[in-house]
Every structure is written in C-alpha cells, then in structure tokens.
Design an enzyme around this catalytic site. Structure first.
Site, PDB file in Angstrom:
ATOM      1  CE  LYS A  28      -3.588  -0.098   2.657  1.00 40.24           C
ATOM      2  NZ  LYS A  28      -4.642  -0.052   1.820  1.00 40.24           N
ATOM      3  NE  ARG A  98      -7.690   2.851   3.978  1.00 38.38           N
ATOM      4  CZ  ARG A  98      -8.084   3.864   3.739  1.00 38.38           C
ATOM      5  NH1 ARG A  98      -7.187   4.883   3.813  1.00 38.38           N
ATOM      6  NH2 ARG A  98      -9.343   4.276   3.542  1.00 38.38           N
ATOM      7  N   GLY A 107      -8.731  -7.875   4.247  1.00 37.51           N
ATOM      8  CA  GLY A 107      -9.545  -7.989   5.143  1.00 37.51           C
ATOM      9  C   GLY A 107      -8.811  -8.667   6.437  1.00 37.51           C
ATOM     10  CG  MET A 109      -3.341  -7.517   8.924  1.00 46.26           C
ATOM     11  SD  MET A 109      -1.709  -7.366   8.456  1.00 46.26           S
ATOM     12  CE  MET A 109      -1.216  -6.175   9.386  1.00 46.26           C
ATOM     13  NE  ARG A 354      -5.866  -4.720  -2.776  1.00 48.52           N
ATOM     14  CZ  ARG A 354      -6.565  -4.820  -1.845  1.00 48.52           C
ATOM     15  NH1 ARG A 354      -5.931  -4.426  -0.742  1.00 48.52           N
ATOM     16  NH2 ARG A 354      -7.997  -5.070  -1.579  1.00 48.52           N
ATOM     17  CG  HIS A 470      -3.830 -44.683   1.491  1.00 50.32           C
ATOM     18  ND1 HIS A 470      -5.319 -44.542   1.049  1.00 50.32           N
ATOM     19  CD2 HIS A 470      -3.304 -45.591   0.519  1.00 50.32           C
ATOM     20  CE1 HIS A 470      -5.486 -45.635   0.269  1.00 50.32           C
ATOM     21  NE2 HIS A 470      -4.435 -46.071  -0.108  1.00 50.32           N
ATOM     22  CB  SER A 780      12.713 -41.968  -8.847  1.00 48.57           C
ATOM     23  OG  SER A 780      11.881 -41.218  -8.751  1.00 48.57           O
ATOM     24  CB  CYS A 847       8.563 -40.620  -7.769  1.00 48.33           C
ATOM     25  SG  CYS A 847       9.235 -41.538  -6.952  1.00 48.33           S
ATOM     26  CE1 TYR A 867      11.042 -38.716 -12.988  1.00 46.91           C
ATOM     27  CE2 TYR A 867      13.239 -39.011 -14.061  1.00 46.91           C
ATOM     28  CZ  TYR A 867      12.302 -39.572 -13.348  1.00 46.91           C
ATOM     29  OH  TYR A 867      12.611 -40.624 -12.555  1.00 46.91           O
TER      30      TYR A 867
END
Length: 891
Positions: A28, A98, A107, A109, A354, A470, A780, A847, A867
């Site tokens: 802000k 503020r 909303g 604070m 903002r 699980h 992996s 994985c 990967y």
C-alpha cells in the site's frame, strides 16, 4: 553508521518512496508513493516502514528511538499541504490509519478512519463542511471503529445500540438519522466504551494516533492474519507497514462517492472497466452490504438489469477522470490493478492501487491479452501466473454465490468440489456407484483396501491423516476431491453416524458437499461450476514448455491415469506403483494366497495366477504411453496391507489355498508388524522372497516384448527397486532383473532395452549414493518416505500436531507438502552430487508428492534434477512451476 529512516512521506505530486520499495513500505505505502509521483490525486500522508514493525516485536512492543519525531515532522508536512491542523478545533485535520504488508492480505488486518475527531473537532468539521449531520455521522463511525479495533470493545455492542436507536425512532435505514440522532448515538457509543473499559473514550488526537498505529502493528499477529499467512505461505518476519493519510470524504453529500474498481474483469479477464461505487458513503459501506452498490459503467448496469444509475451517468466528468487513471495505472504497472477511490465534492482522490487478485481463468486470459497487446513478453506473462491457481481450472469448483452451511473444516488434500450421500465403507461406495448414485466416502483413515470405494466415490473425507496421507495421495492421483484430517469429526462405523464439534449428527445416506481446495465440509448439495480448459490454457502451456528445462512426468498405474497424464502434458510416467494393481477383486485373493503360503512352491503357484494380470497391466500402459518413459516400481508396501480382515475374506483365502480359516488367521497374525513402514517391505521383501520380483520382472519384459512385436512401439521400461539402503541389496535384485530379461529375450526372440534404478528414500542411500550409482542407472527420490525417515515422522499420524508446529514457528510449512530444503533437501542435494560422481550421466528425478508442489519444483530445478513426477492433475502446475524456476535461474 547510517541512521534508520522510519517514516516516508508522499503527496502533492512527490514522494520519498516508490513502487520498488515494497519490502520496506509494504504494497500500500509503496504504491501510494508511486501514484503520488505519477501526479495522480493522492491525499497526502506518510508510511511507517516494516522495519518499525520488526523493531516493535523485537523490543517487547516498544517503538524505536526517533520514530515519534519523524512522525511529528511528517504530520506537520501533511498539515501544510491540506491547510488544516491535527487536533485543531476550528480547522481539524483527520487521518486514516491503514496496514499494508508487502503482499496483499485483504480483510486480515485493521484499519481506522476519521481519526482525530473528538468532542471539539467534530464541531469544527461541522462548520468546515457546513454539514452537521455528516460531521456527527463521521464521529460515531470513528468511535465505533476505534472502539472495536484499538480498544477491543466488540463490534456488536455498537451495532445493537444503533439498532435500538433506529427502532425507538421508527427508522429503517441509517440515512434517515438526523444530526441530532447521530449526536445521541455518538454519546451512547462513548458511554458503552466507558462502561466496558472503565475509562472514557480518548479525546487527545495524539493518543488516538499512537493507539491506532499500535493496533495496526498488533494486528500483524492476530489470529486471522496468522492463519492467512500460513495458508498463503507468507513469512511472519516480513511484518507490515502502516500508512497514515489525510482523510477525504465520500459521505459529505450527493456530489460525493466512494468505490472500488478493477482495470479488467477479475473473474473473466475481459478488458472492461469493472467495479462498484456508492454515492454519499465511506469505504466500509461498499463492502458492508448494507446498501446496494451501483455499477461504474452503463454496460455493466444493463448486464445486471439494475435501475440504479451508473457512475458513467451520474458523475460523467469524474468517471472520465477515473477512466484516465485506469489507463495510466495499468500502463505504468503493466498489470491489472485493483483500485480504491473517493469522490469529495466532485473531486476524485485515489486511495490505493495494487495488483488485482483474479481467478485462474482470468489470469490466463489477461496474460495472453497483454502479450498480444505488447504490454508483456511471453516470459513475463508466464512468470505472473500462480501455479497453484491452475487447480481451479482442472477440477469443479463451488459456485461462489451459493449458500453454504459449514459442518467442519479439515485439510485441503485434493482440490475440487463434490456432493454426494455419506457412505462409511468402500463396498457401499462401489455398490452405490454401480447404481449411478453419487457418494462421499467417509473414513477415519483410508487404506489400500479402500481403493475400489475411493475410485467409485465422488469425494473422500477422513478424520485422520495429513496432506500426504493415503487418502490425500490417492485422491490427488485420481483427481478426486478430498478433505483429510477433519479432526473434530467423530466417526462411528457401527452406527453409521459422524458427529462434529458442535454435536451435529450426520448419518449414512445424508447429503454433504466437500471442497477439497478449501478443506470445507458442508451440509446438503452446494452447486458447483464445471472445470474449464480455455484456449488460453493451451497457449500458456505452449509457452511454458518452450521455457522450462526440467521434464515433467506423472505418477500413474491405471490406463485412466495414464491417459489423463498425457492429456495434461506429462512426458512419461515417473512412478507406476505395482501394488495398486493388486487390489482389484479378481487379484486380491491370489495376492493373499501368495502372502500366506508357507513354502516357495505355494508362493510361486499364487504368483503364476497374478502374472497374466500384471503382464496385461503393463501392455496397456506401454501402448497408451507410446514410447514415453515409464518407471515401474517393484512391490513396495509391507505385506500386512494386503492381509484379509473380515471373516468372509479369511474364508475366501482358506478355500483358495486348501486350509482352514483359523490357520489363515494364525498366519496373518504372524505376519503383522509393530512398525511396518520400517519393516519387511520394498527390497527387503524382494530379497526374502525373490520369486516376487521375478514375476514382476517377467510381466514387464513379456509385456514389452509383445508391444514391440505387435505394435512396433519402442518400449524402454525403467525398473525401480524401492527402499534400497545398501549397494549389496541393489546388486542382488538387479541380478534378478537382468536374468529374467535375458530369459524373456531368449524365449521371445526379441531384443529389449531397459534401465534398472532405485528409489532413494532413506538417508543412508543419499549418503551412499556414489557407491549405489556404480550399479544403478537412475535415481528417483521418494521424498514422502525420505521426509518420514529424516524427521522420524509418520505422515499418516503427524497431521494431528503439524499445525501446532507451524503456529509455533518450528515448521514454516508442512514438510510433507513443501520439501524441507535444509534437511531433506540437503540429503537430496548430497544424493545428486554423489550419484553423479559414481555415474556422471545418471538420470535423476523425484516421485514424491513434492513433485507437484511449486516451491518444491523450484528446488528440484536448482539441484539439477532431470524431471519431477506428480499426480496427473498436478502436471500442468508442475510444468508452469518448472518454467518459472527456469526463468529465475536465468537471473
């Protein structure tokens, strides 16, 4: 040593700060400074930095030396700019106070408006504005807000007093109250404060100012702000700034207004001016819902069928100015802006701008449009999109306009929304699905035996378990909504009843709705909106794939999972869990027969029954994946997960192996373990019973041979041996794989290619990675179990206290959701470095569930993994996160 500067001023066309100082001034304060420097009409003010907040908490809520003098000097500058004096009875300056962190926390604070009013200055405001009613309305608002936010007098006390006054006077609306009415209400409010606190409402404006500043800094640690930060991964040590700004008034008459606007539609992304305003109102009135806001544009008014005039009609000159501000801000910030404004006697004032929060659908459209408009490059557009928000596009979501009755709250374990009737066991879920009924499977916790019911259910709810339990892992893999760890639920299977913390009772057959993205459980069927994949989604994903350097695979073992993975852009399967294939009805008896057999011959006989099933599983996967890499993990879980539990199951197995049910029960008890996750599982099981990996290897190679011969598809399976801790374990089992491969090649007359590697999920394996890599062709990292074994935590049981650890600051995030870079991550880094020492071109992947978490994906990129692999429904998220990681890596 340079003295700290605690306060930065802005206004009158200049500012000491700028948008680049977000970390110091908060979003802000930084943007107010930027708007002032752009020459936009910003009421003058000043910002206390986030450093003040840090000092405030480090020094037992005491302010740093020199702050009061800087605030006094900045306040004097504001007084000179507006020609009014703080606390002056004839020409009073009023201010707002503020909060403003470096990221928006709407909303969460506290804010105080109209500060500086007292019994004397209210008269001055009345004379200055020539509107006594406005002045006293402003004063009662200030007492109400300051009393609630700063003094801790609960808001409802003031609401009740106001309602009592309206009732006694015969009024319905606040607008009916006269100046004398507001005087009486203000007096009643002050009296209530004195009654509640034993002290009068503060009249000294300086006392008011420092009280409000302290309250805003204090609100950084209020419960709602702490919870919001935890949910949105905002560090607590960032702190908040406080902006103090001269008040402008939208409630001085019909030539005044206040409003909120977005420079584009935040729901659809359409390039239209979107927003609302109220005539003769203050900012809180727009969001309070007491009055119906009006549309900014005529087009929006017509679209909503509203009779209330649009700002474009009622204040055309000011609307034109606002449109010019809209264009200027969006061009300057190169992003959609969320703006707040006030009109005071036909003059426009800008109170905030903002980056506008938007839906995922809107984010994609805005990104594509801004690239087409030449505002952003493709790389900038990709960097702007929150990877986690893509979940909104991949699963049904609740209609935001629908009414909801909350039953309880749990962990948002798998996104999407679903409604259905409550069932408490997997068999009932499956039976209902066959009849075409929608059900929610409710369990204390799920196990692999529930897989058929989980697959049949529209959604899954558990009272135990965490984000990688699980239930959570399986649900995410299937794309099924899931709320896990709803700890306040008490589930009684025997009576078919669950009870929440309030004592509400939900029975089998009752209709409920779960929101797996928020963790909410609601009564009845809440309407949902279907998942949508727009053309912009495909465009963004094309750009993403051009940018990222790390591969993305999926965890999949069923044909449906594999097809979903390909649809979402997976480049292969990074984890195919063979044990999931064993729970289908026609296989489970043979599996149990194999486990309970007391001789090798008995086990081999049972395994021979399983071989055709396994072979067909792999044939299906190889064909669907069309030559893409597939990593197949040998049987991993402890055998107890497959054991019979009911009398019927004991009888079925007994009949299959020619034994009594009592003998089967005795053998099952012998196999139970005290700590099965660290027991006879993974490679340990394979070494004890080598006939199991032999059968699985044969199924893989026979399937590969058939697909190569019949379909001409180049298949190169990656066979993964789980839970390796020593080189010798791996070498023994690799020899089994190589022997079976040689046998199948000789039998089928084909030449096959394959890799044999291991899942690194034990700390010792990371430390011994150089030696293991001498034999293993890929690693992996199974970070679910690596997290368990590094922390000594059970992922299924730790959900009950991980929240306490996060609140206490022990864990910044759940380590089963986002990888612990300092501990688990360090082991992964060691495993990579030492693995490459042992085999320079070793293939490295991950994985665990972390493969679909954006922060963890960024870590994987930094340590150089080839990967990541995640559930099919998280593949787009991982692709985007990998692209963003690559962009950050470019510097």
């Amino acid at each position: 040593m340079t003295k700290n500067k605690w306060v930065y001023s802005f206004g009158d066309g200049k500012a000491e700060g700028s948008a680049s100082m977000r970390e110091l001034l908060g979003g802000k304060g930084a943007n107010l400074a930027e708007m002032a420097s752009l020459g936009l009409p910003v009421p003058p003010g000043f910002t206390l930095t986030t450093d003040v907040c840090t000092a405030f908490y480090e020094n037992d809520r005491k302010y740093p030396d020199g702050l009061e003098a800087e605030v006094a000097a900045a306040l004097t500058a504001v007084e000179k700019t507006v020609g009014a004096k703080f606390g002056d009875a004839s020409m009073p300056l009023l201010v707002s106070v503020r909060s403003g962190g470096r990221v928006s926390m709407p909303g969460m604070m506290d804010t105080v408006l109209n500060l500086g009013l007292n019994d004397g200055t209210v008269e001055g405001l009345a004379r200055r504005s020539e509107d006594e009613r406005f002045a006293w309305d402003s004063y009662r608002r200030f007492i109400q807000m300051y009393g609630d936010v700063v003094l801790g007098v609960e808001h409802h006390h003031f609401e009740e007093l106001l309602e009592d006054h309206k009732l006694a006077a015969g009024y319905t609306l606040d607008t009916e109250l006269s100046a004398d009415d507001w005087k009486e209400v203000a007096a009643a409010f002050k009296e209530k404060v004195a009654d509640e606190l034993g002290a009068p409402f503060p009249q000294d404006p300086q006392e008011q100012l420092w009280g409000a500043i302290g309250a805003v800094f204090g609100s950084w640690m209020n419960q709602r702000a702490v919870t919001y930060r935890r949910l949105h991964d905002i560090p607590s040590d960032w702190g908040t700034a406080v902006s103090v700004q001269a008040m402008v008034f939208g409630n001085m008459g019909d030539d005044c207004a206040t409003g909120v606007a977005f420079t584009r539609d935040p729901s659809t992304g359409e390039n239209v001016f979107y927003g609302e305003y109220l005539v003769n109102a203050q900012g809180e009135d727009v969001v309070a819902g007491i009055r119906t806001p009006q549309n900014l544009t005529v087009a929006a008014r017509k679209a909503q069928g509203s009779d209330l005039p649009a700002m474009e009609e009622s204040m055309p000159e000011v609307f034109g100015q606002l449109c010019a501000v809209r264009a200027k801000l969006e061009t300057h910030f190169r992003d959609v802006q969320d703006i707040e404004f006030t009109v005071q006697q036909k003059k426009l004032w800008m109170l905030q701008t903002r980056s506008g929060k938007r839906t995922a659908k809107a984010a994609l459209k805005i990104a594509c449009d801004m690239v087409e408009e030449g505002v952003l490059t493709r790389e900038e557009a990709v960097a702007r999109i929150d990877p986690g928000s893509l979940d909104q596009l991949l699963h049904p979501t609740l209609d935001p306009k629908a009414e909801r009755i909350l039953i309880c709250h749990g962990l948002p374990a798998s996104p999407g929304a679903a409604s259905g009737r409550v069932v408490f066991n997997a068999d009932d879920a499956e039976k209902a699905a066959v009849k075409g009924e929608d059900v929610i499977l409710v369990r204390i916790e799920t196990s692999p035996e529930d897989i058929h019911g989980m697959h049949a259910a529209r959604g899954i709810l558990t009272s135990r378990g965490g984000m990688t339990s699980h239930a959570a892992v399986v649900a995410r893999g299937m794309g099924t909504p899931c709320v896990a760890g709803a700890g306040e639920l008490r589930i009684d299977y025997a009576t078919g009843v669950m009870t929440n913390g309030r004592g509400d009772t939900i029975r089998a057959g009752d209709l409920i709705t779960i929101d797996g993205a928020a963790g909410d459980v609601m009564a009845g069927a809440v309407p949902t909106l279907p998942a949508e994949l727009s053309g912009e989604f495909a465009t963004i994903m094309k750009w993403v794939d051009e940018i990222r350097t790390m591969g993305v695979r999926a965890n999949a073992e069923t044909p449906e999972d594999a097809r979903t993975a390909i649809r979402f852009g997976a480049e292969g399967i990074g984890l195919s869990r063979t044990e999931h294939m064993f729970f289908e009805a026609e296989r489970i008896v043979a599996v149990r027969e194999m486990i309970l057999a007391e001789s090798e011959d008995g086990r081999r006989a049972a395994l021979a029954k399983l071989l055709p099933f396994q072979r067909q599983d792999f044939i299906d996967l190889f064909r669907i994946m069309e030559g893409r890499p597939i990593t197949i993990r040998f049987l991993d879980p402890p055998l107890h997960e497959f054991l019979p539990h009911t009398e019927q199951e004991f009888a079925e197995v007994a009949a299959a192996i020619g034994a009594t049910a009592e003998a089967v029960r005795l053998r099952a008890n012998q196999l139970r373990e005290t700590n099965p996750m660290l027991g006879h599982r993974g490679c340990r099981l394979a070494i004890t019973f080598p006939e199991i990996p032999e059968m699985q290897a044969r199924a893989i190679f026979e399937a590969a041979a058939e697909v190569v011969a019949k379909d001409g598809i180049a298949v190169s399976p990656e066979i993964m041996i789980p839970l390796i801790a020593t080189c010798r374990e791996f070498d023994i089992l690799k020899a089994v794989v190589d022997r079976v491969a040689a046998e199948v090649q000789a039998e089928k007359g084909v030449e096959l290619t394959w890799l044999t590697g291991t899942m690194i999920e034990l700390p010792r394996a990371c430390l011994q990675a150089e030696a293991i890599a001498q034999s293993a062709e890929f690693f992996s990292f199974g970070t679910n179990d690596l997290t368990q074994t590094t922390f000594g935590l059970s992922r299924d049981d730790s959900g009950s206290f991980l929240g306490d650890y996060e609140r206490a600051g022990i864990f910044e995030r759940d380590p089963f959701v986002t990888i612990d870079e300092d501990g688990v991550g360090e082991l992964v880094r060691i495993g990579c470095e030492r693995g490459r020492k042992g085999r320079p071109k070793i293939k490295l992947g991950i994985c665990g569930e972390h493969g679909g978490d954006p922060l963890s994906v960024a870590f994987c990129h930094r340590v150089g993994l080839d990967y990541v692999s995640c559930s099919p429904y998280r593949v787009p998220i991982a692709r985007l996160a990998a692209a963003q990681a690559a962009l950050k890596g470019r510097g």
